[in-house]
Design a protein around this motif. Structure first.
Motif, PDB file in Angstrom:
ATOM      1  N   UNK A 158       1.200  -9.735 -10.310  1.00  0.00           N
ATOM      2  CA  UNK A 158       2.435  -9.588  -9.537  1.00  0.00           C
ATOM      3  C   UNK A 158       2.531  -8.169  -9.002  1.00  0.00           C
ATOM      4  N   UNK A 159       3.516  -7.934  -8.144  1.00  0.00           N
ATOM      5  CA  UNK A 159       3.763  -6.603  -7.649  1.00  0.00           C
ATOM      6  C   UNK A 159       3.316  -6.342  -6.230  1.00  0.00           C
ATOM      7  N   UNK A 160       2.666  -7.312  -5.633  1.00  0.00           N
ATOM      8  CA  UNK A 160       2.236  -7.136  -4.251  1.00  0.00           C
ATOM      9  C   UNK A 160       3.411  -7.146  -3.298  1.00  0.00           C
ATOM     10  N   UNK A 161       3.126  -6.790  -2.045  1.00  0.00           N
ATOM     11  CA  UNK A 161       4.184  -6.771  -1.048  1.00  0.00           C
ATOM     12  C   UNK A 161       3.737  -6.033   0.188  1.00  0.00           C
TER      13      UNK A 161
ATOM     14  N   UNK B 158      -9.867  -6.774  -8.554  1.00  0.00           N
ATOM     15  CA  UNK B 158     -10.710  -7.027  -7.389  1.00  0.00           C
ATOM     16  C   UNK B 158      -9.786  -7.339  -6.223  1.00  0.00           C
ATOM     17  N   UNK B 159     -10.342  -7.287  -5.018  1.00  0.00           N
ATOM     18  CA  UNK B 159      -9.528  -7.634  -3.859  1.00  0.00           C
ATOM     19  C   UNK B 159     -10.388  -8.349  -2.822  1.00  0.00           C
ATOM     20  N   UNK B 160      -9.703  -9.143  -2.006  1.00  0.00           N
ATOM     21  CA  UNK B 160     -10.385  -9.845  -0.931  1.00  0.00           C
ATOM     22  C   UNK B 160      -9.526  -9.781   0.318  1.00  0.00           C
TER      23      UNK B 160
ATOM     24  N   UNK C 153      -4.124   1.032   5.673  1.00  0.00           N
ATOM     25  CA  UNK C 153      -4.195  -0.343   6.203  1.00  0.00           C
ATOM     26  C   UNK C 153      -5.415  -1.107   5.691  1.00  0.00           C
ATOM     27  N   UNK C 154      -6.509  -0.414   5.456  1.00  0.00           N
ATOM     28  CA  UNK C 154      -7.712  -1.089   4.958  1.00  0.00           C
ATOM     29  C   UNK C 154      -7.595  -1.537   3.509  1.00  0.00           C
ATOM     30  N   UNK C 155      -6.515  -1.179   2.845  1.00  0.00           N
ATOM     31  CA  UNK C 155      -6.261  -1.683   1.494  1.00  0.00           C
ATOM     32  C   UNK C 155      -5.597  -3.059   1.521  1.00  0.00           C
ATOM     33  N   UNK C 156      -5.248  -3.521   2.708  1.00  0.00           N
ATOM     34  CA  UNK C 156      -4.633  -4.837   2.834  1.00  0.00           C
ATOM     35  C   UNK C 156      -5.578  -5.919   2.328  1.00  0.00           C
ATOM     36  N   UNK C 157      -5.103  -6.713   1.380  1.00  0.00           N
ATOM     37  CA  UNK C 157      -5.941  -7.744   0.764  1.00  0.00           C
ATOM     38  C   UNK C 157      -5.119  -8.511  -0.259  1.00  0.00           C
ATOM     39  N   UNK C 158      -5.699  -9.572  -0.762  1.00  0.00           N
ATOM     40  CA  UNK C 158      -5.169 -10.226  -1.952  1.00  0.00           C
ATOM     41  C   UNK C 158      -5.863  -9.597  -3.153  1.00  0.00           C
ATOM     42  N   UNK C 159      -5.076  -9.142  -4.094  1.00  0.00           N
ATOM     43  CA  UNK C 159      -5.597  -8.461  -5.267  1.00  0.00           C
ATOM     44  C   UNK C 159      -5.572  -9.401  -6.470  1.00  0.00           C
ATOM     45  N   UNK C 160      -6.692  -9.420  -7.181  1.00  0.00           N
ATOM     46  CA  UNK C 160      -6.851 -10.283  -8.340  1.00  0.00           C
ATOM     47  C   UNK C 160      -7.134  -9.463  -9.592  1.00  0.00           C
TER      48      UNK C 160
ATOM     49  N   UNK D 141      -2.284 -11.485  -5.890  1.00  0.00           N
ATOM     50  CA  UNK D 141      -1.024 -11.021  -5.306  1.00  0.00           C
ATOM     51  C   UNK D 141      -1.364 -10.285  -4.012  1.00  0.00           C
ATOM     52  N   UNK D 142      -0.628 -10.568  -2.957  1.00  0.00           N
ATOM     53  CA  UNK D 142      -0.983 -10.072  -1.637  1.00  0.00           C
ATOM     54  C   UNK D 142      -0.366  -8.708  -1.377  1.00  0.00           C
ATOM     55  N   UNK D 143      -1.198  -7.818  -0.876  1.00  0.00           N
ATOM     56  CA  UNK D 143      -0.758  -6.475  -0.492  1.00  0.00           C
ATOM     57  C   UNK D 143      -1.014  -6.302   0.995  1.00  0.00           C
ATOM     58  N   UNK D 144       0.024  -5.910   1.720  1.00  0.00           N
ATOM     59  CA  UNK D 144      -0.092  -5.662   3.148  1.00  0.00           C
ATOM     60  C   UNK D 144       0.349  -4.237   3.432  1.00  0.00           C
TER      61      UNK D 144
END
Length: 125
Positions: free
Chosen positions: A6-9, A36-38, A87-94, A119-122
């Protein structure tokens, strides 16, 4: 082990977010943990890892100096503090857990047996 991230946004570039990963199971302290992130259209990539006790950590070069992984074994929690977001950190984090026999970090995704839902980070520019 069951994991809940949790904690994305959404955040502007330069901002901060703190991701949390709640783990179930009484043996949480015996698992190495990782994030990890994708990103869209890209393969999943390693972000950070932490050993059982938190004694050892490791980071991808792209996040070194900006992200910090930590854990609280008493609460069965792992955290990823993300500062100076780009901006390049934008991803879904697992978050993920790897059963290991020593207090070492695990870097390879194939060695992680349990995965959270992401959890998605934008990060906007």
């Amino acid at each position: 082990v069951q994991l809940q991230a949790s904690g994305g946004g959404w955040v502007q570039a330069g901002g901060s977010l703190r991701l949390s990963c709640a783990a179930s199971g009484r043996t949480f302290s015996r698992y190495a943990m990782g994030w990890f992130r994708q990103a869209p259209g890209k393969e999943r990539e390693f972000v950070a890892a932490i050993s059982w006790t938190g004694r050892s950590t490791n980071y991808a070069d792209s996040v070194k100096g900006r992200f910090t992984i930590s854990r609280d074994n008493a609460k069965n929690m792992v955290y990823l503090q993300m500062n100076s977001l780009k901006p390049e950190d934008t991803a879904v984090y697992y978050c993920a857990a790897a059963g290991v026999y020593s207090d070492d970090v695990v870097l390879l995704s194939d060695m992680y047996r349990y995965w959270g839902q992401g959890t998605k980070v934008t990060v906007s520019s």
